[in-house]
Motif scaffolding. Structure first.
Motif, short mmCIF file in Angstrom:
data_model
loop_
_atom_site.label_atom_id
_atom_site.label_comp_id
_atom_site.label_asym_id
_atom_site.label_seq_id
_atom_site.Cartn_x
_atom_site.Cartn_y
_atom_site.Cartn_z
N LEU A 32 -61.33 9.81 71.30
CA LEU A 32 -60.40 9.22 70.33
C LEU A 32 -58.95 9.61 70.59
N VAL A 33 -58.72 10.79 71.14
CA VAL A 33 -57.35 11.17 71.52
C VAL A 33 -56.87 10.24 72.63
N ASN A 34 -57.77 9.88 73.55
CA ASN A 34 -57.41 8.92 74.61
C ASN A 34 -57.13 7.53 74.05
N MET A 35 -57.61 7.28 72.82
CA MET A 35 -57.35 5.99 72.16
C MET A 35 -56.14 6.11 71.22
N TRP A 36 -55.36 7.18 71.37
CA TRP A 36 -54.11 7.41 70.63
C TRP A 36 -54.29 7.86 69.19
N TYR A 37 -55.46 8.33 68.81
CA TYR A 37 -55.64 8.92 67.48
C TYR A 37 -55.18 10.37 67.53
N GLU A 38 -54.73 10.89 66.41
CA GLU A 38 -54.27 12.28 66.33
C GLU A 38 -55.49 13.21 66.24
N SER A 39 -55.49 14.27 67.05
CA SER A 39 -56.64 15.19 67.05
C SER A 39 -56.84 15.85 65.69
N SER A 40 -55.75 16.13 64.97
CA SER A 40 -55.91 16.76 63.64
C SER A 40 -56.62 15.82 62.67
N ASP A 41 -56.35 14.52 62.75
CA ASP A 41 -57.04 13.54 61.90
C ASP A 41 -58.51 13.44 62.28
N ILE A 42 -58.78 13.45 63.57
CA ILE A 42 -60.16 13.36 64.06
C ILE A 42 -60.95 14.58 63.59
N GLU A 43 -60.37 15.76 63.74
CA GLU A 43 -61.04 17.00 63.36
C GLU A 43 -61.32 17.03 61.85
N ARG A 44 -60.35 16.57 61.07
CA ARG A 44 -60.53 16.54 59.61
C ARG A 44 -61.76 15.71 59.24
N VAL A 45 -61.92 14.55 59.87
CA VAL A 45 -63.08 13.69 59.57
C VAL A 45 -64.37 14.31 60.12
N LEU A 46 -64.30 14.93 61.30
CA LEU A 46 -65.49 15.56 61.87
C LEU A 46 -66.03 16.68 60.99
N TRP A 47 -65.13 17.38 60.28
CA TRP A 47 -65.59 18.44 59.37
C TRP A 47 -66.45 17.86 58.26
#
Length: 172
Positions: free
Chosen positions: A137-152
């Motif tokens: 998702l970072v390669n798709m230009w999403y912010e890693s902090s947003d991704i991590e928040r949802v993964l939690w």
């Protein structure tokens, strides 16, 4: 002191900052014995201790450097390893580019239970699948902090990348 014997215990900067005078606490300790030295290392929880024991297995990383790495925080360090984030690992004093790559290579496929607790009250397991999701998702230009928040907040039954990636995108 204990029975008149003084002990020097190593602690990460992150844990040291959280201490206050006259505070009674219990923290796991690791007794590291080498041919030339004995050292005690103190952790905020068992997850930090397990990450530490994996770090010191890597050639070139001793106890002091491992503690310096844990000053990032256990979850941030695990995410950096799982997502292949060399820059975060290189930002640690005493770690250079080749060592950061070695740490990622050696620990990438390990699963760690980190001390972060989900809304359900259970510890969250950080797996290599989560690292793959973050990297994709970072390669798709999403912010890693947003991704991590949802993964939690990811439901435990979701294990397949084909389910996880759409779930994360939908909930960002």
């Amino acid at each position: 002191t204990s029975g008149g014997v003084w002990y020097q215990v190593w602690i990460s900067e992150r844990n040291y900052v959280g201490l206050s005078l006259e505070q009674t606490i219990e923290m796991p300790v690791y007794h590291h014995i080498t041919e030339w030295n004995q050292s005690l290392f103190w952790f905020s929880d068992i997850s930090e201790k397990s990450i530490f024991t994996e770090l010191i297995k890597i050639s070139g990383i001793g106890g002091k450097v491992a503690m310096q790495m844990l000053s990032l925080g256990a979850s941030r360090l695990v995410w950096a390893v799982q997502s292949g984030d060399n820059k975060t690992i290189e930002s640690i004093k005493g770690i250079w580019k080749k060592m950061a790559e070695k740490v990622i290579l050696e620990l990438k496929d390990k699963d760690f239970i980190i001390s972060w607790v989900s809304e359900t009250g259970s510890p969250v397991k950080v797996s290599s699948t989560h690292g793959d999701v973050v990297a994709t998702l970072v390669n798709m230009w999403y912010e890693s902090s947003d991704i991590e928040r949802v993964l939690w907040q990811l439901p435990e039954e979701m294990k397949d990348l084909g389910e996880i990636i759409p779930y994360v995108i939908k909930n960002i």
